[in-house]
Scaffold this motif. Structure first.
Motif, PDB file in Angstrom:
ATOM      1  N   MET A   1       0.881  -1.267  -0.118  1.00 33.93           N
ATOM      2  CA  MET A   1       0.025   0.116   0.060  1.00 33.93           C
ATOM      3  C   MET A   1       0.870   1.460  -0.083  1.00 33.93           C
ATOM      4  SD  MET A   1      -3.195  -0.970   2.498  1.00 33.93           S
ATOM      5  CE  MET A   1      -4.689  -0.799   1.893  1.00 33.93           C
ATOM      6  N   TYR A   2       1.927   1.183   0.577  1.00 27.61           N
ATOM      7  CA  TYR A   2       2.905   2.278   0.760  1.00 27.61           C
ATOM      8  C   TYR A   2       3.462   2.464  -0.695  1.00 27.61           C
ATOM      9  CZ  TYR A   2       1.575   3.429   5.608  1.00 27.61           C
ATOM     10  OH  TYR A   2       0.827   3.939   6.804  1.00 27.61           O
ATOM     11  N   ALA A   3       4.065   1.196  -0.953  1.00 26.88           N
ATOM     12  CA  ALA A   3       4.516   1.261  -2.391  1.00 26.88           C
ATOM     13  C   ALA A   3       3.611   2.132  -3.291  1.00 26.88           C
ATOM     14  CB  ALA A   3       4.831  -0.063  -2.763  1.00 26.88           C
ATOM     15  N   LEU A   4       2.314   1.946  -3.338  1.00 24.07           N
ATOM     16  CA  LEU A   4       1.524   1.953  -4.372  1.00 24.07           C
ATOM     17  C   LEU A   4       1.457   3.679  -4.430  1.00 24.07           C
ATOM     18  CD1 LEU A   4      -0.283   1.585  -6.658  1.00 24.07           C
ATOM     19  CD2 LEU A   4      -1.876   1.126  -4.563  1.00 24.07           C
ATOM     20  N   ILE A   5       1.611   4.333  -3.370  1.00 25.40           N
ATOM     21  CA  ILE A   5       1.607   5.711  -3.276  1.00 25.40           C
ATOM     22  C   ILE A   5       2.543   6.526  -3.314  1.00 25.40           C
ATOM     23  CG2 ILE A   5      -0.868   5.973  -2.137  1.00 25.40           C
ATOM     24  CD1 ILE A   5       0.638   6.741   0.304  1.00 25.40           C
ATOM     25  N   GLU A   6       3.926   5.918  -3.464  1.00 28.19           N
ATOM     26  CA  GLU A   6       4.938   6.702  -3.486  1.00 28.19           C
ATOM     27  C   GLU A   6       5.637   7.165  -4.750  1.00 28.19           C
ATOM     28  OE1 GLU A   6       7.798   8.289  -1.770  1.00 28.19           O
ATOM     29  OE2 GLU A   6       6.875   6.677  -0.527  1.00 28.19           O
ATOM     30  N   SER A   7       6.105   8.284  -4.788  1.00 31.14           N
ATOM     31  CA  SER A   7       6.480   8.706  -6.084  1.00 31.14           C
ATOM     32  C   SER A   7       7.869   8.810  -6.608  1.00 31.14           C
ATOM     33  CB  SER A   7       5.832   9.897  -6.370  1.00 31.14           C
ATOM     34  OG  SER A   7       5.911  10.976  -5.368  1.00 31.14           O
ATOM     35  N   ASP A   8       8.751   8.232  -5.512  1.00 36.88           N
ATOM     36  CA  ASP A   8      10.315   8.272  -5.498  1.00 36.88           C
ATOM     37  C   ASP A   8      10.285   6.782  -6.116  1.00 36.88           C
ATOM     38  OD1 ASP A   8      12.899   7.290  -4.827  1.00 36.88           O
ATOM     39  OD2 ASP A   8      13.211   9.143  -3.855  1.00 36.88           O
ATOM     40  N   ILE A   9      11.072   6.664  -7.228  1.00 31.60           N
ATOM     41  CA  ILE A   9      10.969   5.152  -7.910  1.00 31.60           C
ATOM     42  C   ILE A   9      11.690   4.211  -6.513  1.00 31.60           C
ATOM     43  CG2 ILE A   9      12.041   3.692  -9.486  1.00 31.60           C
ATOM     44  CD1 ILE A   9      12.168   6.021 -11.303  1.00 31.60           C
ATOM     45  N   LYS A  10      12.972   4.763  -6.391  1.00 33.23           N
ATOM     46  CA  LYS A  10      13.698   3.886  -5.500  1.00 33.23           C
ATOM     47  C   LYS A  10      12.932   3.613  -3.975  1.00 33.23           C
ATOM     48  CE  LYS A  10      18.306   3.976  -5.311  1.00 33.23           C
ATOM     49  NZ  LYS A  10      19.539   4.459  -5.239  1.00 33.23           N
ATOM     50  N   ARG A  11      12.103   4.467  -3.604  1.00 36.15           N
ATOM     51  CA  ARG A  11      11.745   4.320  -2.205  1.00 36.15           C
ATOM     52  C   ARG A  11      10.530   3.373  -2.593  1.00 36.15           C
ATOM     53  NH1 ARG A  11      11.278   7.444   2.470  1.00 36.15           N
ATOM     54  NH2 ARG A  11       9.250   7.065   2.794  1.00 36.15           N
ATOM     55  N   MET A  12       9.626   3.324  -3.384  1.00 36.20           N
ATOM     56  CA  MET A  12       8.734   2.459  -3.965  1.00 36.20           C
ATOM     57  C   MET A  12       9.270   1.095  -4.153  1.00 36.20           C
ATOM     58  SD  MET A  12       7.715   0.761  -6.795  1.00 36.20           S
ATOM     59  CE  MET A  12       6.356  -0.191  -6.916  1.00 36.20           C
ATOM     60  N   LEU A  13      10.309   0.863  -4.790  1.00 39.11           N
ATOM     61  CA  LEU A  13      10.974  -0.438  -4.765  1.00 39.11           C
ATOM     62  C   LEU A  13      11.200  -0.986  -3.381  1.00 39.11           C
ATOM     63  CD1 LEU A  13      13.377  -0.037  -7.919  1.00 39.11           C
ATOM     64  CD2 LEU A  13      10.970  -1.265  -7.745  1.00 39.11           C
TER      65      LEU A  13
END
Lengths: 673, 308
Positions: free
Chosen positions: A293-305
């Protein structure tokens, strides 16, 4: 004894490489070449060792000098060899990638030290999975933590990097403390630091003590693996590191924790209560769901990963938890199946996550940003990176027949077998976990769709993205290797699974290799419950694709493809009218607002007419729930306690001497010496 | 092997008819005359003979998407039993089928983003939101049937259920069927989740995603969506209510199978048309309520299987 020598070389080589690279720090190009040649060679060595152990069964080797903690021994069985192999494969691809990637630090940061630390990091991971002495293990674990800490703060001039690194350092030491306590508790009972003496000691321990050790290790290794709520450091530290290091940290370093959890729960502690498995399962579910769920709203690619790593660790723990539950009921075959599913996910996550982090690194190198709101249109400008990132994203979204799908499929199959469990309550819990896993899968697809779609498709949202060029060949080669493996590990999974059975059989107590694979079909269950054949799926997809292409071209004749502008209701299309990443995930953000707790503010400047506003501001932020409700109060508590304790810290030497005297007297009284 | 190929072709060939049937019955319920049930065939034939227009901003994703979608849906059709209970179940079971639909959705949503228009992005975003709950619902409801019949192979489920009379019927079956029906509406862009006959941007989900496709590409997109709708109806018929399916390749068996399948599909088509004519489309942010209800139903279905 050939393996012994290879293993010795595997220990010596990276250290030699590290020293050489560090001494040659002044010559950036040379040191990069040396460091990553050494790391790719030693990872090939690691692969060879792992392969030989799968053939031979096991290997034991001791350092030729004694220590106060007993012999410093290494022991590799198939479980350790599997993780050694995974670490080596990923390190090899990342090393190849680093030849191109590390060059851009030249003149900005000490590249030689990066190469040196990279080698030490690899070597420490190898020794973590192979050491068989508790103290040696702790030293190596600490080396791994520290070398990765130095790598995280490598770009120390970037804002926030050092802070993230320090937070990581604190969290990982809390974990190490818990692990150390667990190991010492075992030592007290077994009288030896050798891990091989622990299973026997565990038999004689009381239930409470054994459970205490289990919980200590779960917290300790969980902190490294990034389980919720101990995950907070992971999305800070993994993205802050250089991208090649992020790939290693997310793809394999967290796996060392999974390795130790498997080793501890199945190997060292032996007997398992059902609630252990349920605990692991519950933690897995929460981590998987919140991570994605947090990955989904993240807009920093590396943070999302990085958040996606939290999710995948959760999925691995779900499989591990199910295996433990099956094991606790004596259902050995099913425990083996769940364990194989867990290991398969370890492998496929290592492959696609390293690929995706390398892809993110390429994007970062080409555009100098990892904020997807400033990217876009890269699929046309960097077609190879785009295609390989897509393969990684497809594998992460469990698209058949890629490796990510196979592991998810196996986990589903293992969970569906829960009808064999006699306890209805446990069956229901596993069903709820099944639902959680299904939601996680769907949300993961949405998250990876977003990261690929916003970053690589449509129009570039900034000049940097517009001027992006394809990255150097060595980087493409590293990514290409992983992309190929993502496909092959899926399509040829029928050949991999018997190997995984060799790993799980001694742990679960039963081998299911005979029934698991039937030719090119995978039959994951005892009866005729289900089967699938990844190579046939691949063949069907390719054949049908060919037919569709030819027939649709044939019917209606060959037609032109005209290029034109996208229709945007008469207004000129600009990058600002495209859908943004934040806009993309907004419906889900609203749907799950009880998780995200978004804060939205809207301000419009006053103007003469209420219908014509000159300026409007809209902000939307999500609250970091764990930081706010868990870490904030904890930190405040620690500060408060430190302040209270500081009363005794007067600063005068006489008082301190007084303290020492009082303590001495008390000790003498207490020990009656 | 051959049977399943023939069946897949049959599904592919009949899917425009099923869509035409729904449209025609919808017209009937709404007091219109409506187009012939064969109209979708004519539309497709026309589109196949047209040139395609691609956006300057679009990448190779846009070009491959129609073929990927069609491939995924045909591959799924091979693994779903239709008139007879034979399919390529040994190649892929229900999870593979659901994830093949997932593949189709993934690429369709990517193509929605690819042209850079905000409509496409809006459609993709909404589609993924809806599927976040619908996909698990579908998995859980078919899992219920897998547990009831003791296999995850779709044709195996039909066979075991159809050959054992009413022995395997449990309350769980009806809970799962209800959940699956709601999911079918949601997955196939039907009222109350989406309106297939609108081009008003505020309500679009599926139409917004395929807005930038044209010519042959659009034909493939439309056809694959029609096939997907028919496949969902077939899964509903053969997994939840498989009675009448041909379990052998005799003339009588096949005839019964054809009659039974036609009746069931007619019934589902009418049900969908009735729902579409009698209900209004739900506001986007009211959807989660409906979808969560269907998810809970499917979860209850599995749990009730264990308890009852």
């Amino acid at each position: 004894m050939f393996v012994d020598q290879l293993f010795l070389a595997l220990i010596v080589l990276p250290f030699a490489g590290a020293i050489l690279a560090a001494t040659l720090n002044g010559h950036a190009k040379t040191s990069v070449r040396i460091a990553f040649t050494v790391s790719s060679l030693s990872s090939l060595l690691g692969l060879a060792v792992a392969f030989l152990i799968f053939l031979d069964g096991e290997m034991r080797w001791e350092l030729p000098f004694s220590s106060p903690f007993g012999p410093l021994s290494f022991y590799l069985d198939t479980l350790a060899a599997f993780f050694l192999g995974t670490i080596s494969v990923v390190t090899f691809a990342v090393s190849v990638y680093s030849f191109g990637y590390a060059n851009h630090y030249e003149g900005k940061y000490p590249v030689g030290l990066l190469g040196a630390m990279f080698n030490i990091f690899f070597s420490s991971m190898v020794m973590v999975v192979s050491s068989s002495n508790a103290i040696l293990f702790l030293i190596m674990w600490e080396t791994m933590s520290l070398s990765s800490f130095f790598l995280v703060i490598f770009e120390h001039r970037q804002e926030g990097t050092v802070g993230s690194g320090l937070f990581y350092l604190i969290m990982t030491h809390i974990g190490t403390a818990a692990i150390g306590m667990g190991l010492l508790l075992m030592y007290v009972n077994s009288g030896s630091f050798d891990l091989s003496s622990f299973p026997g000691a565990a038999q004689g321990m009381s239930d409470v003590l054994r459970s205490a050790v289990f919980l200590l290790w779960l917290v300790g290794f969980g902190a490294k693996a990034g389980i919720v709520p101990l995950h907070v450091w992971l999305p800070m530290a993994h993205p802050a590191a250089p991208s090649n290091v992020s790939a290693l940290m997310s793809a394999v370093m967290v796996k060392t924790a999974i390795y130790m959890l498997i080793r501890c729960c199945f190997g060292l502690l032996g007997v398992q209560d059902t609630w252990w498995g349920i605990t692991v399962l519950a933690i897995g579910c929460v981590s998987a769901l919140l991570g994605v769920m947090y990955a989904l709203i993240e807009s920093d690619i590396k943070r999302m990963l990085a958040f996606s790593t939290v999710e995948n660790v959760g999925i691995m723990l779900i499989a591990l938890g199910v295996a433990m539950v099956f094991g606790s009921y004596g259902l050995k075959e099913l425990a083996g199946l769940a364990l194989i599913a867990c290991l398969m996910h370890v492998l496929s996550h290592a492959l696609f996550k390293s690929l995706l982090f390398m892809g993110a690194g390429s994007v970062l190198l080409a555009t100098h940003t990892k904020d997807m709101e400033r990217l876009g249109g890269l699929a046309k400008r960097m077609p190879y990176t785009g295609a390989m990132f897509l393969i990684g994203a497809l594998s992460a979204s469990a698209i058949p027949p890629l490796s990510g799908f196979i592991s998810e499929w196996l986990i589903f199959q293992a969970m569906l077998q829960s009808f064999s469990i006699p306890d209805a309550m446990v069956k229901i819990l596993i069903t709820v976990a099944l639902g959680t896993l299904a939601i996680t899968g769907a949300l993961a697809a949405a998250a990876f769709l977003k990261v690929f779609g916003i970053t690589f498709l449509a129009r570039p949202r900034s000049r940097d993205a517009d001027e992006a060029r394809e990255v150097p060949k060595s980087m493409l080669l590293g990514m290409g290797l992983m992309a190929a493996l993502c496909v092959l590990a899926g399509v040829l999974s029928f050949a991999i699974l018997p190997g995984l059975d060799q790993v799980s059989a001694p742990l679960a107590g039963a081998s299911i290799a005979d029934s698991l694979v039937n030719g090119i079909e995978i039959v994951p269950t005892v009866g005729e419950f289900s089967q699938a054949s990844p190579p046939l799926i691949a063949v069907i997809i390719l054949a049908v694709m060919g037919l569709v292409l030819t027939l649709s071209q044939a019917y209606g004749g060959r037609r032109k493809v005209v290029r034109a502008d996208t229709w945007d209701c008469g207004t000129p299309l600009t990058a600002r009218t495209e859908y943004s990443g934040r806009g993309f995930s907004n419906p889900i953000n609203r749907m799950f607002s009880w998780v995200y707790r978004p804060i939205r503010t809207f301000r419009a400047t006053r103007s003469p007419s209420p219908y014509i506003r000159t300026e409007m501001r809209y902000t939307s932020t999500t609250q970091p729930v764990f930081e706010k409700y868990l870490y904030g109060p904890t930190e405040a508590g620690v500060r408060w306690a430190a302040k209270k304790i500081s009363v005794i810290q007067t600063g005068s030497i006489q008082t301190y001497l007084g303290y020492i005297f009082v303590v001495l007297v008390l000790l003498l009284v207490a020990l009656r010496l | 092997m051959l049977t399943s190929m023939v069946q897949a072709l049959l599904v592919l060939a009949l899917s425009p008819l099923f869509t035409g049937l729904i449209r025609r019955s919808k017209a009937y319920f709404q007091g219109r005359q409506g187009a012939s049930v064969l109209q979708p065939y004519r539309d497709l034939a026309k589109l196949f003979r047209k040139d395609s227009v691609l956006s300057h901003d679009a990448s190779w994703i846009m070009t491959i998407t129609p073929y990927v979608c069609m491939t995924a849906v045909i591959a799924a059709a091979l693994m779903v039993p239709f008139i007879t209970d034979s399919s390529l179940g040994f190649v892929g079971d229900l999870i593979v089928v659901v994830y093949l639909f997932g593949t189709m959705r993934f690429f369709m949503a990517l193509a929605g983003l690819d042209a850079g228009s905000s409509f496409g992005g809006m459609g993709s975003s909404r589609e993924m939101t809806v599927s976040a709950i619908v996909e698990p619902t579908i998995l859980l409801s078919i899992f219920t049937m897998a547990l009831i019949s003791g296999t995850t192979d779709l044709s195996g489920i039909s066979r075991n259920l159809a050959t054992s009379g009413l022995d395997l019927v449990r309350p769980a079956l009806f809970l799962a069927l209800a959940a699956f029906f709601i999911s079918t509406l949601a997955e196939n862009a039907r009222v109350p989740v989406d309106n297939p006959s609108t081009h008003l941007e505020l309500t679009m989900i599926h139409e917004a995603m395929v807005l930038e496709h044209s010519g042959k590409h659009l034909a493939l997109m439309e056809w694959s969506s029609m096939t997907k709708l028919l496949l969902y109806a077939v899964i509903m018929a053969n997994v939840f209510l498989p009675w009448g399916i041909a379990t052998d390749l005799t003339a009588i068996g096949l005839a019964t199978g054809i009659v039974a399948m036609s009746l069931k599909l007619l019934l589902f088509g009418l049900a969908i048309a009735l729902v579409e004519s009698s209900m209004a489309k739900l506001r986007l942010f009211r959807l989660p309520n409906l979808l969560t209800v269907s998810f809970s139903l499917s979860l209850l279905a599995v749990i009730s299987y264990y308890i009852l």
